[in-house]
Design an enzyme around this catalytic site. Sequence first.
Site: not given
Length: 416
Positions: A13, A40-41, A216, A16
């Site tokens: 988080d 999760g992006h 990650q 990226k």
Amino acid sequence: MKTLAVIGLQFGDEGKGKIVDYIARYFDIVARYQGGANAGHTVKIGDSIYKFHLIPSGILNHKISVLGNGMVIDPLELQDEINMLKGFNPKKYLKISERAHVVMPYHKELDRNIEELKGSEKVGTTGMGIGPAYEDKYARIGIRIIDLLDKDLLKKKIEIALRIRGRYLNSQYDPVKLAEEYHKLGLNFKKNIIDTSDYINRSLKSGKTILFEGAQGTHLDVDFGMYPYVTSSNTSAAGILTGIGTKPCHVRKIIGVMKAYTTRVGEGPFPTELRNDIGNKILTKGNEYGTTTGRPRRVGWLDLVLVKYAIDLSGVSEIAISKIDILSGMDEVKVAHAYKINGKTTKNLPVKIEDLQKAEPVYKTFKGWEYPTNGKKNIPDEMMKYLNFIEKYTETRISIISLGAKREDTVLLKRI
Ligand code: IMP
Ligand code: MG
């Protein structure tokens, strides 16, 4: 530059996805190499919000998007994401490795059951079946993407996996039905399933450029992270070679992404954690809730001991720093640059979790700043001092800074 890798320097988080979204325009192909839908992006473009778990966010730039063999792919999630991206014609851009492993419904149940058995020692996983899918890969009872295309073979493989894993499962799974369902899902993206390693190597030979997108962060790496409070893949640059299938010489330049402070979801050591009003303020202002699980993230001051370790491990040559705007308006801002453990000061990251849990951060304190100042988006002096300290400590230059959630708020400080 033929390739560039983007990896996380903290616990995931770091932003990226946003950095990849920003630089993907300079590349032909964006490729992920590890992890699965635990990632999760969130990418904001204008007023639209896109949440990614499997597909590289580079697809928003109409770039070929590769899901590498090192990933564990949940076909149900993949289908959802393809549906979300309808306007971007994802089937035209998506390449899925035939060697990647499949996350099956029983992996998700195993993920929950194992956490329950661990009790107070639980990892706090995302519950997406990541650990058990990688376990099956290494136990040589995994299902690979290519298996989805052959219903009979798929059924046989599911039967074997269930025979072995069954004792940890409460639900009943019918191999025939599962094989039918997952075969059908596989057929949906049959045309996108290829030998991605060969594709990437041929593309590089023909002069194409590739961005490797990590998921990650380094401290969740199964080998180099804070084991056992880690994910089950190699999140550091080491994962690129096995997760893509390319030559070491093709992984030369690496950008490390870090948040201007630290966050972590799930359990595990967190020396600079702020369990107070300051932490809550950053949580709210930074909207620090997991993209995948919605859990509030644990928040703390920037920890340069962690960041430096990650930089040295992967050979990071440039830093991209995100969310520095969130720290504006504070009285003071702190940065940990060493730990005190059992009375001794050290800049080294201890391997033993018990030592890390005891570590007291040694802080340098900076005066707070306002941003934007009187509506002007110049970098305030105090923020600059903070950035200079990071560069000096890490011996690495900061080339991108992100000063807000939107694409237009990301600034390229120096040419990469
Ligand atoms: P798993 O990857 O779901 O097995 O979770 C293992 C640990 O990694 C937990 O602490 C999760 O919260 C954390 N984790 C997994 N994926 C991400 C991510 O994308 N961002 C932040 N933390 C993650
Ligand atoms: Mg995330």
